[in-house]
Enzyme design. Structure first.
Site, PDB file in Angstrom:
ATOM      1  N   ARG A  54       0.857  -1.177   0.000  1.00  0.00           N
ATOM      2  CA  ARG A  54       0.000   0.000   0.000  1.00  0.00           C
ATOM      3  C   ARG A  54       0.896   1.231   0.000  1.00  0.00           C
ATOM      4  O   ARG A  54       2.015   1.178   0.498  1.00  0.00           O
ATOM      5  CB  ARG A  54      -0.949  -0.016   1.197  1.00  0.00           C
ATOM      6  CG  ARG A  54      -1.972  -1.139   1.098  1.00  0.00           C
ATOM      7  CD  ARG A  54      -2.901  -1.215   2.297  1.00  0.00           C
ATOM      8  NE  ARG A  54      -3.963  -2.185   2.064  1.00  0.00           N
ATOM      9  CZ  ARG A  54      -3.867  -3.480   2.275  1.00  0.00           C
ATOM     10  NH1 ARG A  54      -2.719  -3.980   2.733  1.00  0.00           N
ATOM     11  NH2 ARG A  54      -4.870  -4.298   2.035  1.00  0.00           N
ATOM     12  N   ASP A 110     -10.056  -1.511  -4.887  1.00  0.00           N
ATOM     13  CA  ASP A 110     -10.595  -0.168  -5.074  1.00  0.00           C
ATOM     14  C   ASP A 110      -9.590   0.927  -4.750  1.00  0.00           C
ATOM     15  O   ASP A 110      -9.535   1.953  -5.431  1.00  0.00           O
ATOM     16  CB  ASP A 110     -11.884   0.013  -4.259  1.00  0.00           C
ATOM     17  CG  ASP A 110     -11.660  -0.166  -2.766  1.00  0.00           C
ATOM     18  OD1 ASP A 110     -10.629  -0.727  -2.381  1.00  0.00           O
ATOM     19  OD2 ASP A 110     -12.531   0.260  -1.989  1.00  0.00           O
ATOM     20  N   THR A 157      -8.661  -8.745  -5.952  1.00  0.00           N
ATOM     21  CA  THR A 157      -8.883  -8.656  -4.508  1.00  0.00           C
ATOM     22  C   THR A 157      -9.736  -9.827  -4.064  1.00  0.00           C
ATOM     23  O   THR A 157     -10.713 -10.176  -4.734  1.00  0.00           O
ATOM     24  CB  THR A 157      -9.579  -7.331  -4.124  1.00  0.00           C
ATOM     25  OG1 THR A 157     -10.044  -7.425  -2.769  1.00  0.00           O
ATOM     26  CG2 THR A 157     -10.770  -7.033  -5.012  1.00  0.00           C
ATOM     27  N   ASP A 191     -15.278  -6.989  -3.874  1.00  0.00           N
ATOM     28  CA  ASP A 191     -16.104  -5.829  -3.554  1.00  0.00           C
ATOM     29  C   ASP A 191     -15.994  -4.704  -4.581  1.00  0.00           C
ATOM     30  O   ASP A 191     -16.184  -3.539  -4.259  1.00  0.00           O
ATOM     31  CB  ASP A 191     -15.740  -5.286  -2.161  1.00  0.00           C
ATOM     32  CG  ASP A 191     -14.273  -4.891  -2.044  1.00  0.00           C
ATOM     33  OD1 ASP A 191     -13.498  -5.146  -2.988  1.00  0.00           O
ATOM     34  OD2 ASP A 191     -13.897  -4.323  -1.007  1.00  0.00           O
ATOM     35  N   ARG A 211     -12.823  -7.588   4.444  1.00  0.00           N
ATOM     36  CA  ARG A 211     -12.820  -6.154   4.760  1.00  0.00           C
ATOM     37  C   ARG A 211     -14.209  -5.693   5.174  1.00  0.00           C
ATOM     38  O   ARG A 211     -14.628  -5.974   6.279  1.00  0.00           O
ATOM     39  CB  ARG A 211     -12.279  -5.330   3.583  1.00  0.00           C
ATOM     40  CG  ARG A 211     -11.723  -3.991   4.002  1.00  0.00           C
ATOM     41  CD  ARG A 211     -10.994  -3.294   2.884  1.00  0.00           C
ATOM     42  NE  ARG A 211     -11.807  -3.108   1.715  1.00  0.00           N
ATOM     43  CZ  ARG A 211     -11.777  -2.016   0.966  1.00  0.00           C
ATOM     44  NH1 ARG A 211     -10.971  -1.026   1.280  1.00  0.00           N
ATOM     45  NH2 ARG A 211     -12.534  -1.924  -0.099  1.00  0.00           N
TER      46      ARG A 211
END
Length: 277
Positions: free
Chosen positions: A74, A105, A128, A132, A174
């Site tokens: 990240r 995302d 992912t 989502d 998540r």
């Protein structure tokens, strides 16, 4: 349309099984006519100009490996305009015509920020385990994560059956209950708590209903009772749910957080695997 000669590629955010397979497909599809430049550790590699030219020899037999050979991370710098500008500077310096990002995302948010400052082509591949992202039925890694979790829960069921035990199992996702819901159905869990079917503001009602289901099941089946719970759903975590069942309903339960095992795949290093140093 501008002819594409050099493509940048990075994997960003949480890793997902299938990222290496996607890298391999890109390199094999483009390798003959287009240079593929991989940036290591996600957007950090793009900002810091940490890259490697990916060739067919690098992707031999990586399709079975979890993780990502170009690493992932990240990147807080991509939340600032200066970080985005530095990423664009690297793309221009490296003469990149198109940038492919495999991620979720947050990764796509960074990609859209780059698109506003750069005139090259941008492509996002949804990678992912959380599944989502809008516009795709299944993201890269989701089904593998589900299968890994099912395998683990099948083993938990064995020990739970031996003691007629109640187990609370936390699945990743998540803020999405897709893994918990699919794994719960496929593994025959007696209860599934996900964002889509549970109102966690009604704590006492949820605990009371679970207790009622557990007691009815134990009377009729005298067997184990598995509860699949989506991570971040219960305010105090599954340890808090366990405590609530015990405190208010006098039901003992064991807990298991499957965690990052769901991100992995086969940890086998086939002959011909090349580590990018």
């Amino acid at each position: 349309m501008k002819y594409v000669q050099r493509v940048g590629l990075l994997t960003s955010g949480g890793d997902a099984p299938g990222m290496n397979a996607a890298i391999r497909a890109i390199v094999l599809a483009l390798g003959n006519d287009v240079e593929v430049i991989g940036y290591r550790h996600g957007y950090n590699g793009l900002i810091n100009s940490e890259s490697v030219k990916l060739e067919k020899i690098h992707v031999d037999n990586i399709i079975h490996l979890g993780g990502t050979i170009i690493k992932s991370a990240r990147c807080k710098e991509m939340l600032e305009e200066q970080g985005v500008s530095q990423a664009v500077t690297t793309l221009i310096k490296d003469k990149i015509d198109a940038l492919i990002v495999i991620g979720g995302d947050g990764s796509f948010t960074g990609l859209m920020a780059i698109e506003k400052q750069w005139d090259g082509l941008v492509i996002g591949l949804p990678g992912t385990i959380d599944n989502d992202l809008d516009g795709t039925d299944n993201t890269i890694g989701f089904l593998s994560a589900v299968n890994t979790a099912i395998d683990a829960i099948d083993k938990i069921r064995d020990t739970a059956d031996a003691f007629d035990r109640v187990f609370i199992i936390e699945l990743m996702g998540r803020h999405s209950g897709h893994i918990a819901f699919n794994v719960g159905l496929a593994s025959g869990a007696e209860a599934i708590l996900s964002f889509e079917n549970t109102d966690t503001t009604q704590h006492e009602q949820v605990v009371s209903l679970l207790a009622k289901q557990i007691r009815e099941h134990q009377v009729s089946c005298q067997n184990s009772f598995l509860i699949c719970v989506a991570e971040n759903l219960w305010p105090t975590g599954i340890s808090g749910l366990k405590a609530a069942l015990n405190q208010y309903q006098h039901i003992d339960a064991s807990t298991c957080i499957l965690g990052h095992i769901q991100r992995g795949a086969r940890h086998v290093q086939p002959i011909g695997y090349w580590q990018l140093n």
